[in-house]
Design a protein around this motif. Sequence first.
Motif, PDB file in Angstrom:
ATOM      1  N   LEU A 517     -50.502 -15.543   3.679  1.00 14.92           N
ATOM      2  CA  LEU A 517     -50.855 -14.544   2.826  1.00 14.92           C
ATOM      3  C   LEU A 517     -49.942 -15.080   1.331  1.00 14.92           C
ATOM      4  O   LEU A 517     -50.269 -14.801   0.140  1.00 14.92           O
ATOM      5  N   LEU A 518     -48.697 -15.652   1.559  1.00 15.32           N
ATOM      6  CA  LEU A 518     -47.793 -15.839   0.362  1.00 15.32           C
ATOM      7  C   LEU A 518     -48.531 -16.934  -0.078  1.00 15.32           C
ATOM      8  O   LEU A 518     -48.619 -17.205  -1.409  1.00 15.32           O
ATOM      9  N   GLU A 519     -49.070 -18.199   0.408  1.00 12.23           N
ATOM     10  CA  GLU A 519     -49.644 -19.229  -0.160  1.00 12.23           C
ATOM     11  C   GLU A 519     -50.943 -18.891  -0.794  1.00 12.23           C
ATOM     12  O   GLU A 519     -51.143 -19.554  -2.051  1.00 12.23           O
ATOM     13  N   GLU A 520     -51.683 -18.050  -0.459  1.00 12.91           N
ATOM     14  CA  GLU A 520     -53.005 -17.465  -1.019  1.00 12.91           C
ATOM     15  C   GLU A 520     -52.617 -16.647  -2.205  1.00 12.91           C
ATOM     16  O   GLU A 520     -53.337 -16.855  -3.098  1.00 12.91           O
ATOM     17  N   ALA A 521     -51.401 -16.323  -2.378  1.00 11.35           N
ATOM     18  CA  ALA A 521     -51.088 -15.320  -3.697  1.00 11.35           C
ATOM     19  C   ALA A 521     -50.309 -16.221  -4.591  1.00 11.35           C
ATOM     20  O   ALA A 521     -49.855 -15.883  -5.641  1.00 11.35           O
ATOM     21  N   GLY A 522     -50.210 -17.610  -4.186  1.00 12.40           N
ATOM     22  CA  GLY A 522     -49.788 -18.916  -5.162  1.00 12.40           C
ATOM     23  C   GLY A 522     -48.008 -18.959  -4.747  1.00 12.40           C
ATOM     24  O   GLY A 522     -47.760 -19.634  -6.020  1.00 12.40           O
ATOM     25  N   TYR A 523     -47.701 -18.518  -3.921  1.00 11.83           N
ATOM     26  CA  TYR A 523     -46.310 -18.886  -3.655  1.00 11.83           C
ATOM     27  C   TYR A 523     -46.158 -20.186  -2.788  1.00 11.83           C
ATOM     28  O   TYR A 523     -46.962 -20.176  -1.746  1.00 11.83           O
ATOM     29  N   GLN A 524     -45.177 -20.875  -3.022  1.00 12.13           N
ATOM     30  CA  GLN A 524     -44.979 -21.911  -2.063  1.00 12.13           C
ATOM     31  C   GLN A 524     -43.903 -21.362  -1.045  1.00 12.13           C
ATOM     32  O   GLN A 524     -43.030 -20.683  -1.345  1.00 12.13           O
ATOM     33  N   GLU A 530     -36.095 -27.740   1.517  1.00 13.83           N
ATOM     34  CA  GLU A 530     -37.191 -28.097   0.828  1.00 13.83           C
ATOM     35  C   GLU A 530     -36.642 -27.258  -0.760  1.00 13.83           C
ATOM     36  O   GLU A 530     -36.025 -26.209  -0.399  1.00 13.83           O
ATOM     37  N   THR A 531     -37.003 -27.967  -1.777  1.00 18.09           N
ATOM     38  CA  THR A 531     -36.742 -27.175  -3.013  1.00 18.09           C
ATOM     39  C   THR A 531     -37.924 -26.949  -3.784  1.00 18.09           C
ATOM     40  O   THR A 531     -38.000 -26.224  -4.814  1.00 18.09           O
ATOM     41  N   GLY A 532     -38.966 -27.730  -3.535  1.00 17.51           N
ATOM     42  CA  GLY A 532     -40.577 -27.396  -3.982  1.00 17.51           C
ATOM     43  C   GLY A 532     -40.559 -27.945  -5.407  1.00 17.51           C
ATOM     44  O   GLY A 532     -39.753 -28.232  -6.122  1.00 17.51           O
ATOM     45  N   ASP A 533     -41.608 -27.110  -6.037  1.00 13.67           N
ATOM     46  CA  ASP A 533     -42.094 -27.384  -7.521  1.00 13.67           C
ATOM     47  C   ASP A 533     -41.432 -26.291  -8.505  1.00 13.67           C
ATOM     48  O   ASP A 533     -41.968 -25.012  -8.249  1.00 13.67           O
ATOM     49  N   SER A 534     -40.479 -26.506  -9.213  1.00 11.99           N
ATOM     50  CA  SER A 534     -39.740 -25.495  -9.865  1.00 11.99           C
ATOM     51  C   SER A 534     -40.727 -24.899 -11.038  1.00 11.99           C
ATOM     52  O   SER A 534     -40.073 -24.028 -11.656  1.00 11.99           O
ATOM     53  N   GLY A 536     -43.543 -23.640 -10.530  1.00 11.81           N
ATOM     54  CA  GLY A 536     -44.405 -22.591  -9.849  1.00 11.81           C
ATOM     55  C   GLY A 536     -43.432 -21.533  -9.508  1.00 11.81           C
ATOM     56  O   GLY A 536     -42.537 -21.168 -10.027  1.00 11.81           O
ATOM     57  N   LYS A 537     -43.813 -21.021  -8.314  1.00 11.97           N
ATOM     58  CA  LYS A 537     -43.116 -19.790  -7.682  1.00 11.97           C
ATOM     59  C   LYS A 537     -43.007 -19.854  -6.266  1.00 11.97           C
ATOM     60  O   LYS A 537     -43.984 -20.591  -5.639  1.00 11.97           O
ATOM     61  N   ALA A 538     -42.045 -19.400  -5.752  1.00 15.06           N
ATOM     62  CA  ALA A 538     -41.638 -19.571  -4.298  1.00 15.06           C
ATOM     63  C   ALA A 538     -40.892 -18.687  -3.443  1.00 15.06           C
ATOM     64  O   ALA A 538     -40.460 -17.598  -4.000  1.00 15.06           O
ATOM     65  N   TRP A 539     -41.033 -18.739  -2.168  1.00 14.41           N
ATOM     66  CA  TRP A 539     -40.495 -17.902  -1.090  1.00 14.41           C
ATOM     67  C   TRP A 539     -39.727 -18.748  -0.326  1.00 14.41           C
ATOM     68  O   TRP A 539     -40.247 -19.526   0.233  1.00 14.41           O
ATOM     69  N   THR A 540     -38.639 -18.523   0.051  1.00 18.23           N
ATOM     70  CA  THR A 540     -37.697 -19.263   0.963  1.00 18.23           C
ATOM     71  C   THR A 540     -36.861 -18.190   1.873  1.00 18.23           C
ATOM     72  O   THR A 540     -36.512 -17.178   1.290  1.00 18.23           O
ATOM     73  N   GLU A 541     -36.295 -18.711   2.812  1.00 13.28           N
ATOM     74  CA  GLU A 541     -35.435 -17.881   3.662  1.00 13.28           C
ATOM     75  C   GLU A 541     -33.959 -18.576   4.036  1.00 13.28           C
ATOM     76  O   GLU A 541     -34.015 -19.787   4.236  1.00 13.28           O
ATOM     77  N   CYS A 542     -33.135 -17.738   4.090  1.00 10.66           N
ATOM     78  CA  CYS A 542     -31.680 -18.460   4.424  1.00 10.66           C
ATOM     79  C   CYS A 542     -30.888 -17.359   5.131  1.00 10.66           C
ATOM     80  O   CYS A 542     -30.964 -16.141   4.887  1.00 10.66           O
ATOM     81  N   ALA A 543     -29.928 -17.664   5.767  1.00 10.47           N
ATOM     82  CA  ALA A 543     -28.921 -16.887   6.280  1.00 10.47           C
ATOM     83  C   ALA A 543     -29.551 -16.406   7.758  1.00 10.47           C
ATOM     84  O   ALA A 543     -30.437 -15.994   7.900  1.00 10.47           O
ATOM     85  N   ALA A 577     -32.217 -27.863  -8.643  1.00 14.80           N
ATOM     86  CA  ALA A 577     -33.687 -28.574  -8.468  1.00 14.80           C
ATOM     87  C   ALA A 577     -34.443 -28.049  -9.596  1.00 14.80           C
ATOM     88  O   ALA A 577     -35.563 -28.485  -9.831  1.00 14.80           O
ATOM     89  N   GLY A 578     -34.095 -27.000 -10.598  1.00 14.26           N
ATOM     90  CA  GLY A 578     -34.693 -26.910 -11.431  1.00 14.26           C
ATOM     91  C   GLY A 578     -35.317 -25.461 -11.829  1.00 14.26           C
ATOM     92  O   GLY A 578     -36.056 -25.132 -12.553  1.00 14.26           O
ATOM     93  N   TRP A 579     -35.152 -24.822 -10.775  1.00 13.51           N
ATOM     94  CA  TRP A 579     -35.523 -23.134 -10.789  1.00 13.51           C
ATOM     95  C   TRP A 579     -34.796 -22.557 -11.719  1.00 13.51           C
ATOM     96  O   TRP A 579     -33.448 -22.362 -11.859  1.00 13.51           O
ATOM     97  N   ARG A 580     -35.678 -21.749 -12.810  1.00 11.15           N
ATOM     98  CA  ARG A 580     -35.012 -20.980 -13.500  1.00 11.15           C
ATOM     99  C   ARG A 580     -34.105 -19.778 -13.133  1.00 11.15           C
ATOM    100  O   ARG A 580     -33.061 -19.269 -13.633  1.00 11.15           O
ATOM    101  N   VAL A 581     -34.679 -19.196 -12.047  1.00 12.36           N
ATOM    102  CA  VAL A 581     -34.245 -17.870 -11.444  1.00 12.36           C
ATOM    103  C   VAL A 581     -34.100 -18.011 -10.032  1.00 12.36           C
ATOM    104  O   VAL A 581     -35.238 -18.244  -9.497  1.00 12.36           O
TER     105      VAL A 581
END
Length: 768
Positions: A517-524, A530-534, A536-543, A577-581
């Motif tokens: 669902l995330l990928e279909e909504a345009g999220y990496q 991974e740091t991905g393409d900054s 675009g927009k992305a979802w990652t998990e940590c901790a 890696a270039g993400w603005r936020v």
Amino acid sequence: MMAAVKASLLAATRHHAGVEEKPAALLWTDTDGQWQALVKKLQEQLPQLIVYGVYDVAKRTGPAVWLKCIVARTIDLGLAKDVVPIVYLPKVSRQDLRAAAECPSQLQPLVELQYRGVVWTQRNCKDWTLDAFLISDDGMGLDVSRDEATRISLRQALPVLAETPVPQLEGKRLEAEDFDKLMVGDHPRDLLEWMNDPKEARAAWADGKWHAFRSRCKKDYGFDPDADGALGAAEKLGLRKEPPWQQLWDRFAEAPLLYKSLPGLLTYAQPTELLFNPESWPDENDKAEARLRAALLELAPADGATARARVLELEHEHGRRRNWVWAKMERSPLAEALEHLAGLAHKTAKTLNGASLEELAKNYEAGGYEVDLTLLRTLADGKSNQDRAAIQAVARALYLPWLRAAAELFQELAVKTPLGGGTQQPMIEAKAGECLLFADGLRYDLGQELRSLCDERGLRVTLGRRWAGTPTVTATAKPAVSPVAGLLQGGVTLPDNFTPAIKGSGQELNTARFRKLLEEAGYQYLSTDETGDSNGKAWTECAQIDRRGHELELGLANLIAEELDGIVERITELLDAGWRVVRVVTDHGWLLVPGGLPKTDLPGYLVESRWARCAAIRGQSKVSVPKVGWFWNASAEAAVAPDITAFVAGTSYAHGGLSIQECLIPMLVIQPSKDAAPVTVRIKSVEWQRLRCRVTLESPTAGLAVDIRTKANAPDTTLAAIQKSTDAQGQASLIIPDDEQAGASAVVVVLDAAGNVLTKQATTIGES
């Protein structure tokens, strides 16, 4: 000096050719064997330090094959998996290993480690010498004369120099005389070392030094080492009647861990009647710790007011011991813990209040969260099971009444103004250049801590808050803070696992479907490395806060700092890696109660499933506990445990219920430092012609600085002769002046005017 070398070695083990990862081993080459005297001392502090030489397990020395087996973990030295072995190679140069064909056969098993590992070298990749480490800004940055006499004296004084406080060496030009004085000029240190181990000290000193030592003792301290012995000196040290002995005590107190046998000697030397200075005698401190432990345990059944008053009395009595030397030697753990307990006593004296959920949230945000944060710091104290039991008993007496009152008020207000479903709060979505970082179980108080850590890094942080999805379990609350929340729905009845379904298909949400669902909504969907393409927009998990809480319960308190540091590192990595936020989101908070949450009975025949703080009601069953609407369908209700109770006995860590700690969650928006320019660039190509490198950007951008480093964010690791600016075509050409760098790994970085890294790309120097 030893601390500086140790810190430099450990820092090197955390980096592998400019990439943030653990190397297989750290190779310490030493062409002239200058460091051998220091290595023996360092081995006492670094169990991972092994030495190339004659096989002797006790001394952790052995041939190359033995060293290789330790690195491969086929020989167990008891090292933790994440500890990088440090291999010291006396009389071996880095060039010996690089010239594999000419490398002596006995060293050849170690050659490949320079590629899987890292070599501890100067910035110019040459072996660290004593002179270089003392002088270099990457070392100790001291002003040392470079004449031959000074070099000789420096090598002779190394065993003493290793333990000399750095401030004693700073602010002056060091010459041969200064290093010679270290051998015989630091009499207080010699006296303390002799008292710490008289036999070893006497055996190590030449007759001339022993004669000088006795003369100084008689003249400066009024005692004879031969006639009075170490016990006589210890008694004088503890009594501190004359200024020289007070000065000697002050010297001992500066670094007591260097003299670990002195406490035992002082215990034997303690006079029958203490005239003054009770802090001089470790036995007095130990007795005080025992009294404090007993007093804390007595408070286990006390009510909150009684416990607060008594803790503050104990703080007045024992707090001063935190300034005694025994606290530095970790012999006063309860006196140290008392500082946090006293803080908890002060903070729990004021109940959390509010006339509405919003007002309650504002009061918690304005300082109420500090009670929970102080409890975590308190639970992280204690060195033994006995001490931890005493700390936890008092912490429960102080915290439980405050927590229960806050939870009862919260549930009362939630009846008047239900938290409701997903339509009452805005959906969480990212814009281009934004990455959503999900941290499971990042409670609001930890969000405040995370903000402080980001502030320390110079990042711009905005901390907000929102209500978690109910019941406050991951299956419900995680998708509620995701960008695909609008694609999900709840059924008429509450599932026993509290998981929503996908609109249209009706399929139950799981990890694979969530990612799709995330990928279909345009999220990496970015994995942890991974740091991905900054752009675009992305979802990652940590901790792993929630997982560790369930596994370790009260032990979670000891790991909070580690977890938060990991989140900060991940945020920094994404911004670099270039993400603005980077927007940090979480699903729910939790309760952590020493001694466990009180139990509320909920018969199994009334529910489909029963978790610690919530349950799925079976059919039309009537339950006598509070209920809460499901986030995905408010008419489908879950049973929740009253106030701070749990449906499962013996639970110290739990969530799923209604409390400010479980329901109020932080929302952090993190951006690069204020000085960072909002420039987005990408490297198109990195081309090498021998040691000349041409860098081309994807979009022609002039005036940006380009550098080649071993570590992207460390300007002092530059390898280029000079930084170059990009021209109108977005190109820059750099030269590596040291031909020994050919074949080495590096990273090309593009910088803005303030020196901030805009983008980077790994490379191999000279690679065609």
